[in-house]
Motif scaffolding. Structure first.
Motif, short mmCIF file in Angstrom:
data_model
loop_
_atom_site.label_atom_id
_atom_site.label_comp_id
_atom_site.label_asym_id
_atom_site.label_seq_id
_atom_site.Cartn_x
_atom_site.Cartn_y
_atom_site.Cartn_z
N ASP A 18 39.65 36.73 42.92
CA ASP A 18 39.79 37.86 42.01
C ASP A 18 38.40 38.14 41.46
O ASP A 18 37.88 37.37 40.64
CB ASP A 18 40.77 37.53 40.89
N SER A 19 37.80 39.22 41.90
CA SER A 19 36.41 39.51 41.51
C SER A 19 36.32 40.17 40.14
O SER A 19 35.23 40.49 39.68
CB SER A 19 35.73 40.37 42.57
N VAL A 20 37.44 40.37 39.48
CA VAL A 20 37.48 40.90 38.11
C VAL A 20 36.62 42.16 38.00
O VAL A 20 35.68 42.24 37.22
CB VAL A 20 37.06 39.82 37.08
N GLY A 21 36.94 43.13 38.83
CA GLY A 21 36.22 44.40 38.79
C GLY A 21 35.01 44.47 39.70
O GLY A 21 34.38 45.52 39.80
N GLY A 22 34.70 43.39 40.37
CA GLY A 22 33.57 43.38 41.30
C GLY A 22 34.02 43.76 42.71
O GLY A 22 35.16 44.15 42.92
N SER A 23 33.12 43.61 43.66
CA SER A 23 33.43 43.94 45.06
C SER A 23 34.49 42.99 45.61
O SER A 23 34.65 41.86 45.17
CB SER A 23 32.16 43.88 45.90
N TYR A 24 35.22 43.48 46.62
CA TYR A 24 36.33 42.74 47.21
C TYR A 24 35.83 41.53 48.00
O TYR A 24 34.83 41.60 48.71
CB TYR A 24 37.14 43.67 48.13
N VAL A 25 36.55 40.42 47.87
CA VAL A 25 36.25 39.21 48.64
C VAL A 25 37.54 38.79 49.35
O VAL A 25 38.58 38.65 48.71
CB VAL A 25 35.74 38.07 47.73
N ASN A 26 37.46 38.60 50.67
CA ASN A 26 38.63 38.21 51.46
C ASN A 26 39.12 36.81 51.10
O ASN A 26 38.32 35.93 50.77
CB ASN A 26 38.29 38.21 52.95
N SER A 27 40.43 36.62 51.22
CA SER A 27 41.01 35.30 51.03
C SER A 27 40.55 34.36 52.14
O SER A 27 40.16 34.80 53.22
CB SER A 27 42.54 35.38 51.07
N ILE A 28 40.63 33.07 51.87
CA ILE A 28 40.30 32.04 52.84
C ILE A 28 41.53 31.16 53.03
O ILE A 28 42.19 30.80 52.06
CB ILE A 28 39.13 31.16 52.35
N GLU B 67 28.37 46.34 39.29
CA GLU B 67 27.28 47.12 38.70
C GLU B 67 26.99 46.68 37.26
O GLU B 67 27.91 46.49 36.47
CB GLU B 67 27.63 48.61 38.74
N ASN B 68 25.71 46.51 36.97
CA ASN B 68 25.22 46.14 35.64
C ASN B 68 25.73 44.78 35.16
O ASN B 68 25.86 44.54 33.96
CB ASN B 68 25.57 47.22 34.61
N HIS B 69 26.04 43.90 36.11
CA HIS B 69 26.50 42.55 35.76
C HIS B 69 25.81 41.52 36.65
O HIS B 69 25.44 41.80 37.77
CB HIS B 69 28.02 42.43 35.95
N THR B 70 25.69 40.31 36.12
CA THR B 70 25.19 39.17 36.88
C THR B 70 26.35 38.22 37.13
O THR B 70 27.09 37.87 36.21
CB THR B 70 24.08 38.44 36.09
N PHE B 71 26.51 37.84 38.40
CA PHE B 71 27.58 36.91 38.79
C PHE B 71 27.21 35.50 38.34
O PHE B 71 26.15 34.99 38.66
CB PHE B 71 27.78 36.97 40.31
N LEU B 72 28.10 34.86 37.58
CA LEU B 72 27.85 33.51 37.05
C LEU B 72 28.55 32.42 37.85
O LEU B 72 28.25 31.25 37.69
CB LEU B 72 28.29 33.42 35.59
N GLY B 73 29.50 32.80 38.71
CA GLY B 73 30.19 31.81 39.52
C GLY B 73 31.68 32.05 39.57
O GLY B 73 32.21 32.97 38.94
#
Length: 104
Positions: free
Chosen positions: A33-43, A60-66
Motif C-alpha cells: 500500500d503506497s499510501v498515495g504513491g506510485s503502484y507497487v505489484n504484490s509479491i 510527488e513532494n515526498h521522501t520515501f522513508l521505508g
C-alpha cells in the motif's frame, strides 16, 4: 521462486482450480500500500522466506522513508530480513518535502 512454479505445475492441471486453495497453505502474498504513491505489484513467496528486493514507490513532494507493517497497533519496519509467514500488507511511510523560502 522455483518451488512455487513446481507446486503450481504439480497441483494445477487443466481446468481444476481446487489445488490453488491447497497452495495457499505454502504461499504468502505480500501486498504493498503506497499510501498515495506510485503502484507497487504484490509479491508471492513461499511462507517462511524473505524477499530479495523491495521496490521504492514515488510520491510527488515526498521522501520515501521505508515500508512498514502493523503488529496490533505497533508499527514495525519491513526489511529484507523480515520473514513472511502469512499474507501481509505493508505500508509506505512518507515525509513531506518542505521548501524553505528565504526572507529578505
Amino acid at each position: 521462486n522455483k518451488m512455487i512454479i513446481r507446486l503450481v505445475k504439480e497441483y494445477c492441471t487443466g481446468e481444476d482450480i481446487e489445488p490453488v486453495s491447497y497452495l495457499k497453505e505454502y504461499i504468502a502474498e505480500l501486498t504493498f500500500d503506497s499510501v498515495g504513491g506510485s503502484y507497487v505489484n504484490s509479491i508471492f513467496l513461499m511462507k517462511g522466506n524473505t524477499v530479495t528486493a523491495l521496490q521504492k514507490p514515488n510520491k510527488e513532494n515526498h521522501t520515501f522513508l521505508g515500508w512498514y507493517y502493523l503488529d496490533g497497533e505497533v508499527e514495525i519496519p519491513f526489511t529484507l530480513e523480515t520473514v513472511v509467514n502469512k499474507d501481509l500488507t505493508i505500508y509506505a511511510k512518507w515525509q513531506e518535502n518542505t521548501s524553505e523560502k528565504g526572507s529578505n
